[in-house]
Enzyme design. Structure first.
Site, mmCIF file in Angstrom:
data_model
loop_
_atom_site.group_PDB
_atom_site.id
_atom_site.type_symbol
_atom_site.label_atom_id
_atom_site.label_comp_id
_atom_site.label_asym_id
_atom_site.label_seq_id
_atom_site.Cartn_x
_atom_site.Cartn_y
_atom_site.Cartn_z
ATOM 1 N N PHE A 47 -4.251 3.383 14.897
ATOM 2 C CA PHE A 47 -4.540 4.384 13.882
ATOM 3 C C PHE A 47 -5.730 3.894 13.060
ATOM 4 O O PHE A 47 -5.980 2.683 12.993
ATOM 5 C CB PHE A 47 -3.322 4.596 12.970
ATOM 6 N N LYS A 79 -10.845 -3.449 19.130
ATOM 7 C CA LYS A 79 -9.438 -3.823 19.365
ATOM 8 C C LYS A 79 -8.973 -3.483 20.773
ATOM 9 O O LYS A 79 -7.788 -3.546 21.069
ATOM 10 C CB LYS A 79 -8.547 -3.158 18.307
ATOM 11 N N LYS A 94 -13.305 0.630 15.730
ATOM 12 C CA LYS A 94 -11.972 0.010 15.852
ATOM 13 C C LYS A 94 -11.468 0.100 17.290
ATOM 14 O O LYS A 94 -10.864 -0.843 17.812
ATOM 15 C CB LYS A 94 -10.976 0.684 14.891
ATOM 16 N N ASN A 119 0.846 -1.196 0.000
ATOM 17 C CA ASN A 119 0.000 0.000 0.000
ATOM 18 C C ASN A 119 0.878 1.242 0.000
ATOM 19 O O ASN A 119 2.101 1.143 0.035
ATOM 20 C CB ASN A 119 -0.956 -0.026 1.194
ATOM 21 N N ASP A 174 -4.198 -6.279 4.896
ATOM 22 C CA ASP A 174 -5.211 -7.142 5.509
ATOM 23 C C ASP A 174 -5.188 -8.555 4.936
ATOM 24 O O ASP A 174 -5.665 -9.495 5.562
ATOM 25 C CB ASP A 174 -6.607 -6.526 5.303
ATOM 26 N N LYS A 233 9.356 -16.904 -10.493
ATOM 27 C CA LYS A 233 8.719 -15.760 -11.163
ATOM 28 C C LYS A 233 7.603 -16.278 -12.077
ATOM 29 O O LYS A 233 7.826 -17.185 -12.888
ATOM 30 C CB LYS A 233 9.761 -14.991 -11.969
HETATM 31 N N1 CTP Z 1 -3.917 -3.303 12.002
HETATM 32 C C1 CTP Z 1 -3.210 -4.397 12.453
HETATM 33 N N2 CTP Z 1 -3.245 -5.558 11.736
HETATM 34 C C2 CTP Z 1 -3.955 -5.668 10.608
HETATM 35 C C3 CTP Z 1 -4.676 -4.552 10.131
HETATM 36 C C4 CTP Z 1 -4.638 -3.370 10.852
HETATM 37 O O1 CTP Z 1 -2.557 -4.309 13.500
HETATM 38 N N3 CTP Z 1 -3.963 -6.802 9.935
HETATM 39 C C5 CTP Z 1 -3.899 -2.054 12.807
HETATM 40 C C6 CTP Z 1 -3.316 -0.849 12.083
HETATM 41 O O2 CTP Z 1 -1.924 -0.748 12.354
HETATM 42 C C7 CTP Z 1 -4.078 0.304 12.715
HETATM 43 C C8 CTP Z 1 -5.433 -0.289 13.035
HETATM 44 O O3 CTP Z 1 -5.233 -1.704 13.073
HETATM 45 O O4 CTP Z 1 -3.511 0.731 13.923
HETATM 46 C C9 CTP Z 1 -6.516 0.041 12.053
HETATM 47 O O5 CTP Z 1 -6.078 -0.273 10.737
HETATM 48 P P1 CTP Z 1 -6.984 0.104 9.482
HETATM 49 O O6 CTP Z 1 -6.272 -0.366 8.240
HETATM 50 O O7 CTP Z 1 -7.433 1.528 9.556
HETATM 51 O O8 CTP Z 1 -8.289 -0.757 9.723
HETATM 52 P P2 CTP Z 1 -8.628 -2.288 9.668
HETATM 53 O O9 CTP Z 1 -8.755 -2.770 11.074
HETATM 54 O O10 CTP Z 1 -7.675 -3.017 8.782
HETATM 55 O O11 CTP Z 1 -10.072 -2.239 9.047
HETATM 56 P P3 CTP Z 1 -10.543 -1.730 7.581
HETATM 57 O O12 CTP Z 1 -9.402 -2.067 6.637
HETATM 58 O O13 CTP Z 1 -11.778 -2.504 7.325
HETATM 59 O O14 CTP Z 1 -10.799 -0.252 7.695
#
Ligand code: CTP
Length: 398
Positions: free
Chosen positions: A322, A340, A336, A209, A278, A288
């Protein structure tokens, strides 16, 4: 503008080395950051760069000698009226005099009377820098409490390659900023994650990303500057490792999870700023992937949610997450925070100008467990990080 430096009075001492020209840039950066700058040049420095340059850049009188000008005690005035003294560049001669407590000119005399932080940035030929007397003098200055910025390695003015190059004005500005902030996080251990993760598809391709890591790095630097011990778990970024921070480089979400679990127990404050992927490829190819059919379909499986797992394990730790959102920011962030088990969540709208991925600034809303939330205006990511440190400190006091 830089809140830490606004209205701070900085005395810049310039000694006679070939790198003295870089001091002009430092003075310019300090002034642009809101500081009031006064410059003292040694006699030798005047051989390399003219006082007029500094007068024009700082808008202030430039001092060159103990017995010049109207002030009969310029060294005491300079020592009393400034918040920090930086010597950039510092020659072996200046270092030797200061280590011996000698007061032979305006700059060395001012150093003796200076009560605030003193930052010294040596620069010289590597043969001189390696000399045992210079090394011993530097060790002594460090013992006296001066902040020494080690010179960098690289090509030197004489054409040789070695350690002795003056660090960039930007790097020194960062050290100055760090020396000015209160050390109110001393004794605390921080675990910060930063940057993206990369999920391999084959040995040459990956899914990732746009996270640059800038916000997480700024958090690590802000915590370090305020005296905390910091472990930074960083996904792949192009940023320089912050000095004074223990960096643990990882690539995938699974590697980040392992590293986070390893350092979690010892941490007092955990800030999960990384943009963790995710999903990861279900069957990454060991070779490859060759171009073939018109369409390919990739299968992904869910990565563990690291923060959710830390939230379940949480005991004494303060846990900060975050939330990167593109709509309904407060609603998503609150969900969140609850799901969490967080103490605080820092949310931003990724599509907003001057915020989110890759930008140098951020605009965030901060939500707390008790339902309170507050909004910070757009500011430099380091400034956002400093404000978040204030909030962390407040929560630990409750
Ligand atoms: N995070 C994490 N592990 C993951 C995904 C996210 O620890 N696999 C943590 C990120 O570092 C951040 C928080 O969870 O502190 C929220 O991440 P974000 O990408 O905003 O949200 P998600 O929980 O992944 O949900 P969504 O993608 O549906 O918004």
């Amino acid at each position: 503008m830089n809140a830490v430096l606004v209205k701070k009075r900085i005395l810049v001492g310039v000694t006679g080395g070939i790198a003295a020209y870089k001091a002009a840039e430092l003075v310019s950066l300090l002034c642009a950051s809101g500081a009031t700058v006064t410059v003292v040049l040694t006699e030798a420095a005047c051989q390399f760069i003219r006082p007029l340059t500094f007068k024009a850049l700082s808008g202030n009188e430039v001092y060159t000698g103990l017995f010049e000008g109207h002030d009969p005690l310029p060294h005491i005035t300079a020592a009393k009226e400034n918040d920090l003294l930086v010597v950039y560049p510092a020659t072996a001669n200046f270092i030797g005099h200061t280590a011996a407590g000698l007061a032979t000119d305006l700059l060395t005399t001012t150093v003796l009377g200076f009560k605030g932080p003193v930052v010294i940035s040596p620069s010289m030929n590597s043969r001189m820098f390696d000399n045992a007397a210079v090394q011993q003098n530097l060790a002594r200055l460090q013992e006296y409490g001066y902040v020494i910025i080690p010179p960098e390695s690289g090509r030197l003015a004489c054409g040789e390659v070695g350690q002795g190059r003056l660090p960039s004005p930007g790097a020194v500005l960062e050290v100055i900023r760090g020396a000015l902030v209160p050390k109110d996080l001393k004794g605390l251990k921080f675990l910060v994650t930063a940057g993206p993760t990369r999920e391999p598809l084959d040995p040459v391709r990956y899914v990732s990303n746009r996270s640059s890591g800038k916000m997480g790095y700024a958090l690590a630097r802000a915590a370090r500057d305020r005296g905390a011990q910091v472990v930074l778990i960083n996904g792949p970024t192009s940023l320089d490792k912050p000095p004074g921070v223990s960096c643990v480089g990882v690539r995938t979400a699974l590697e980040m999870r392992d590293a986070a679990l390893e350092y979690f127990e010892a941490a007092d404050v955990v800030i999960m700023c990384a943009a963790v992927s995710d999903y990861r490829a279900k069957f990454p190819s060991p070779n490859k992937v060759k171009k073939g059919s018109e369409e390919i379909v990739l299968e992904f499986i869910k990565n563990p949610d690291i923060l959710e797992e830390l939230g379940r394990l949480k005991r004494h730790q303060l846990l900060v997450g975050f939330a990167a959102e593109d709509d309904n920011i407060l609603e998503h962030a609150r969900r969140k925070l609850e799901a969490k088990n967080l103490d605080m969540v820092v949310a931003n709208l990724i599509a907003q100008e001057g915020a989110g991925f890759e930008a140098d600034t951020n605009i965030v809303k901060v939500l707390f467990r008790d339902g309170r939330f507050l909004e910070l205006p757009r500011m430099d990511k380091y400034e956002v990080a400093q404000r978040l440190m204030d909030m962390v400190l407040d929560m630990r006091r409750v």
